[in-house]
Design a protein around this motif. Structure first.
Motif, short mmCIF file in Angstrom:
data_model
loop_
_atom_site.label_atom_id
_atom_site.label_comp_id
_atom_site.label_asym_id
_atom_site.label_seq_id
_atom_site.Cartn_x
_atom_site.Cartn_y
_atom_site.Cartn_z
N PHE A 44 31.01 18.02 17.87
CA PHE A 44 31.28 19.44 17.81
C PHE A 44 32.63 19.76 18.46
O PHE A 44 33.40 20.57 17.95
CB PHE A 44 30.17 20.24 18.49
N LEU A 66 32.31 26.29 7.44
CA LEU A 66 31.91 27.30 8.42
C LEU A 66 30.79 28.19 7.89
O LEU A 66 29.86 28.53 8.62
CB LEU A 66 33.12 28.15 8.82
N GLU A 69 27.67 26.21 8.19
CA GLU A 69 27.20 26.17 9.58
C GLU A 69 26.45 27.46 9.93
O GLU A 69 25.39 27.42 10.56
CB GLU A 69 28.39 25.97 10.52
N TYR A 70 27.00 28.58 9.52
CA TYR A 70 26.32 29.85 9.78
C TYR A 70 25.00 29.95 9.03
O TYR A 70 24.00 30.43 9.58
CB TYR A 70 27.21 31.04 9.43
N ARG A 72 23.09 27.45 8.20
CA ARG A 72 22.16 26.56 8.92
C ARG A 72 21.60 27.25 10.15
O ARG A 72 20.39 27.21 10.41
CB ARG A 72 22.88 25.27 9.31
N ILE A 97 26.82 31.23 17.67
CA ILE A 97 27.93 30.29 17.73
C ILE A 97 28.73 30.48 19.03
O ILE A 97 29.29 29.51 19.56
CB ILE A 97 28.83 30.41 16.48
#
Length: 127
Positions: A44, A66, A69-70, A72, A97
């Motif tokens: 990370f 990105l 990721e959001y 998820r 985040i």
């Protein structure tokens, strides 16, 4: 301030336990779990630190990464909110985040924080 202080105590404590019990040097489950936690923080961090370079060269792909990721994070928060029956978890999930980034910097700070004289980690200060 309280979040930072508590997170630093947890990180220092984790590092002291890893050092004391030499975790990560054998092939037991606790060693694998500890190694995976450190690997996740390192990956990370590499992603976070190199993101401006990647974004410059591969804007479209990093944007989708990105977004993924959001998505998820929101999916995990959705599952947690269903099991906990708390809808505020999924409502606040887009902000998750920020503590994650802060935790990375605090973990890195705890790893680098050493006394110059005896090369040991600071013991956690109890308030």
């Amino acid at each position: 301030k309280d979040f930072i202080g508590q997170t630093m105590r947890w990180n220092r404590g984790t590092l002291q336990v890893v050092k004391k019990y030499r975790l990560g040097r054998r092939m037991q489950m606790v060693d694998l779990e500890t190694g995976s936690l450190f690997l996740e923080q390192a990956l990370f961090g590499l992603f976070l630190m190199s993101m401006p370079i990647w974004f410059y060269f591969f804007t479209r792909y990093v944007t989708w990464l990105l977004i993924g990721e959001y998505v998820r994070i929101v999916l995990y928060a959705g599952v947690a909110s269903i099991f906990q029956r708390r809808w505020d978890i999924v409502c606040l999930s887009p902000t998750f985040i920020f503590p994650r980034v802060l935790n990375f910097f605090l973990f890195t700070w705890a790893c680098l924080e050493r006394r110059a004289s005896d090369r040991t980690w600071f013991s956690p200060a109890r308030y």
